[in-house]
Each structure stands twice: as C-alpha cells, then as structure tokens.
Scaffold this motif. Structure first.
Motif, mmCIF file in Angstrom:
data_model
loop_
_atom_site.group_PDB
_atom_site.id
_atom_site.type_symbol
_atom_site.label_atom_id
_atom_site.label_comp_id
_atom_site.label_asym_id
_atom_site.label_seq_id
_atom_site.Cartn_x
_atom_site.Cartn_y
_atom_site.Cartn_z
ATOM 1 N N TRP A 178 19.078 6.148 32.547
ATOM 2 C CA TRP A 178 19.751 5.040 33.220
ATOM 3 C C TRP A 178 20.658 5.494 34.353
ATOM 4 C CZ3 TRP A 178 24.107 7.286 31.982
ATOM 5 C CH2 TRP A 178 24.225 7.869 30.711
ATOM 6 N N GLY A 179 20.785 6.831 34.555
ATOM 7 C CA GLY A 179 21.674 7.305 35.614
ATOM 8 C C GLY A 179 22.182 8.699 35.347
ATOM 9 N N TYR A 180 23.510 8.847 35.159
ATOM 10 C CA TYR A 180 24.133 10.158 35.026
ATOM 11 C C TYR A 180 25.252 10.111 33.998
ATOM 12 C CZ TYR A 180 21.879 10.500 39.562
ATOM 13 O OH TYR A 180 20.957 10.445 40.577
ATOM 14 N N ARG A 181 25.474 11.271 33.374
ATOM 15 C CA ARG A 181 26.618 11.468 32.499
ATOM 16 C C ARG A 181 27.411 12.661 33.025
ATOM 17 N NH1 ARG A 181 27.932 11.757 26.310
ATOM 18 N NH2 ARG A 181 29.417 13.483 26.284
ATOM 19 N N VAL A 182 28.735 12.487 33.092
ATOM 20 C CA VAL A 182 29.618 13.571 33.511
ATOM 21 C C VAL A 182 30.651 13.777 32.413
ATOM 22 C CG1 VAL A 182 31.199 14.444 35.263
ATOM 23 C CG2 VAL A 182 29.341 12.910 35.929
ATOM 24 N N ASP A 183 30.756 14.994 31.891
ATOM 25 C CA ASP A 183 31.758 15.320 30.879
ATOM 26 C C ASP A 183 33.053 15.708 31.589
ATOM 27 O OD1 ASP A 183 30.220 15.012 28.427
ATOM 28 O OD2 ASP A 183 29.044 16.717 29.144
ATOM 29 N N VAL A 184 34.039 14.839 31.507
ATOM 30 C CA VAL A 184 35.293 15.018 32.232
ATOM 31 C C VAL A 184 36.309 15.797 31.398
ATOM 32 C CG1 VAL A 184 37.149 13.841 33.466
ATOM 33 C CG2 VAL A 184 34.836 12.877 33.475
ATOM 34 N N GLY A 185 36.449 15.416 30.123
ATOM 35 C CA GLY A 185 37.299 16.165 29.218
ATOM 36 C C GLY A 185 38.784 15.956 29.387
ATOM 37 N N LEU A 186 39.188 14.793 29.885
ATOM 38 C CA LEU A 186 40.607 14.498 30.046
ATOM 39 C C LEU A 186 41.041 13.427 29.048
ATOM 40 C CD1 LEU A 186 40.906 14.332 33.943
ATOM 41 C CD2 LEU A 186 41.602 16.227 32.448
ATOM 42 N N PRO A 187 42.293 13.438 28.623
ATOM 43 C CA PRO A 187 42.769 12.358 27.752
ATOM 44 C C PRO A 187 42.606 11.004 28.439
ATOM 45 C CG PRO A 187 44.341 14.176 27.796
ATOM 46 C CD PRO A 187 43.334 14.463 28.864
ATOM 47 N N GLY A 188 41.984 10.074 27.754
ATOM 48 C CA GLY A 188 41.737 8.761 28.336
ATOM 49 C C GLY A 188 40.565 8.714 29.285
ATOM 50 N N HIS A 189 39.912 9.850 29.474
ATOM 51 C CA HIS A 189 38.729 9.907 30.355
ATOM 52 C C HIS A 189 37.864 11.080 29.877
ATOM 53 C CE1 HIS A 189 37.157 9.427 34.762
ATOM 54 N NE2 HIS A 189 36.190 9.442 33.876
ATOM 55 N N GLU A 190 37.314 10.923 28.683
ATOM 56 C CA GLU A 190 36.548 12.005 28.068
ATOM 57 C C GLU A 190 35.255 12.280 28.828
ATOM 58 O OE1 GLU A 190 37.444 14.015 25.730
ATOM 59 O OE2 GLU A 190 39.369 13.041 25.396
ATOM 60 N N PHE A 191 34.555 11.222 29.170
ATOM 61 C CA PHE A 191 33.324 11.356 29.947
ATOM 62 C C PHE A 191 33.022 10.028 30.620
ATOM 63 C CE2 PHE A 191 32.173 10.450 25.543
ATOM 64 C CZ PHE A 191 31.373 9.323 25.664
ATOM 65 N N ARG A 192 32.095 10.054 31.553
ATOM 66 C CA ARG A 192 31.698 8.829 32.243
ATOM 67 C C ARG A 192 30.186 8.765 32.372
ATOM 68 N NH1 ARG A 192 33.605 8.538 38.332
ATOM 69 N NH2 ARG A 192 35.608 8.250 37.307
ATOM 70 N N HIS A 193 29.674 7.553 32.275
ATOM 71 C CA HIS A 193 28.273 7.272 32.545
ATOM 72 C C HIS A 193 28.211 6.477 33.843
ATOM 73 C CE1 HIS A 193 26.968 8.516 28.513
ATOM 74 N NE2 HIS A 193 28.031 7.871 28.051
ATOM 75 N N VAL A 194 27.339 6.853 34.735
ATOM 76 C CA VAL A 194 27.203 6.184 36.024
ATOM 77 C C VAL A 194 25.820 5.545 36.095
ATOM 78 C CG1 VAL A 194 27.329 6.422 38.526
ATOM 79 C CG2 VAL A 194 28.724 7.900 37.058
#
Length: 223
Positions: free
Chosen positions: A28-44
C-alpha cells in the motif's frame, strides 16, 4: 509529477533528513521506522482508499504509530477506526523545479543576523542566529535522493522553521532560497516538501506548486 513519484521521493528524502532506516516498500506504500516517543513508525499511502486505510487502522495498534495519507482530512476521518485521530493542522504535498538562485535572488540576512551552513550525511543544513545569539530560523534539504542529486535528481526540504519572535523579516525566504540553491548546485532539478498550514503561503509565494493534501493520522493509547 504524479503522486506516486512525488511520494517515493519525499519518503526517501524524509528518511535521510531524519536519519532513520531506509523506507520499506509495502503493497500500500511505505513504512518508515522512526523510533521516537510518540512517533514509533509511520506508514505512507500515496494512493489511499478506504479499504487500505481501514485495514491498517485495524492492524496497527501500537500507540505512537502514524499514517500519512495523500487525501483530504475530511475523507480520511471517515475511513479511520476508533483509537486513531486526525491532528488539527492540515498538511500539503508540494513540488518545484529547482534552479540556482543568484544575487539578488538569494536574500541577505537582516542586519545583525548570521547564517551558518553545513553538509553532513547527505543533508545540507542552514541555521540563522539572531543578534542576541538565539535561534531565529532553520531548514535542511536532503539532496542524495533517487540515486544521488545528479541530473534529474530530487531533493527534499524538511524542518523549515522561523521562531515566532523573528517572523516577518524575510528569514523564511532566505532559508528556502539558500536550500534550493544548494540542492540545485548539487545537481537536483526537482524539490519536494510537505507543508504545514503556516508554511503554505511562503512556499506558494516562492513558486512551489500544490500536489494535493497530506493528512496525518496518529494512533493513541487505549488507556
């Protein structure tokens, strides 16, 4: 540029700008593992539909997960499931042709302000300091996208910000023109960015074009 091309460049450049692992391609797109509190990862999701958004919302349950959806917030709000919310500040995907700016197109800082730049790990960073030594404005651009900022390359602008006490002095224009020039000098021909509502007017005045809405959705805690 079409949405898929712009989104692919933006996701790759965002990861370089934020020093995260490389994006993972998903159906469906992309996943980015961010690893920050309140922003663990994002799906685009560059080409979202109700079924894809609902499936992700039902599958992803970790607090601090984000979806970035190229669709209007009012539509996305109808697709999400309980536990997910749409923040108040809308986003906008934008793009522009990049060309070298030469004086006087590149503004000079106001009297007393200083500009510092550095390039590290594929990212060109700019900081503007006020006469009293406090941070006044900043921005950065990742030019090593699409195999490098060679001919036809795309550069991604990120984290452009002017401190509230230093607005209306041309610092935003200074930051953007400097970033554009640095990327163009490196060989990039196209710029991409995700604008907030506050930045939309500045980017539009500089010739950036609107690709479409970019809506963020965040997963909260079940507590």
């Amino acid at each position: 540029m079409d949405s898929s091309t712009i989104t692919a460049a933006w996701v790759a450049g965002w990861a370089v700008n934020r020093s995260t692992p490389a994006p993972v391609v998903e159906p469906w797109g992309y996943r980015v593992d961010v690893g920050l509190p309140g922003h663990e990862f994002r799906h685009v999701l560059p080409e979202p539909d109700e079924a894809s958004v609902r499936k992700l919302c039902e599958t992803v349950t970790e607090p601090g997960a984000w979806l970035k959806v190229l669709a209007p917030p009012e539509r996305v709000a109808e697709w999400i499931t309980p536990g997910w919310t749409v923040p108040d500040d809308p986003g906008y995907m934008m793009f522009s042709a990049l060309r070298r700016s030469v004086p006087p197109a590149v503004p000079v800082p106001p009297a007393g302000y200083t500009v510092e730049t550095e390039t590290r790990d594929g990212v060109f960073r700019l900081r503007v300091t006020a006469p009293d030594g406090s941070p006044a404005a900043r921005g950065q651009i990742a030019g090593a996208v699409d195999g490098g900022a060679g001919p036809g390359g795309t550069a991604v602008v990120d984290q452009v910000e002017t401190s509230r006490n230093h607005r209306r002095r041309g610092l935003g224009r200074l930051v953007m023109r400097t970033l554009e020039t640095a990327a163009a000098d490196a060989g990039a021909t196209t710029g991409v960015l995700a604008a907030t509502g506050d930045g939309l007017g500045l980017y539009t005045s500089l010739g950036w074009r609107l690709q479409g809405p970019l809506t963020g959705v965040v997963r909260g805690s079940d507590d």
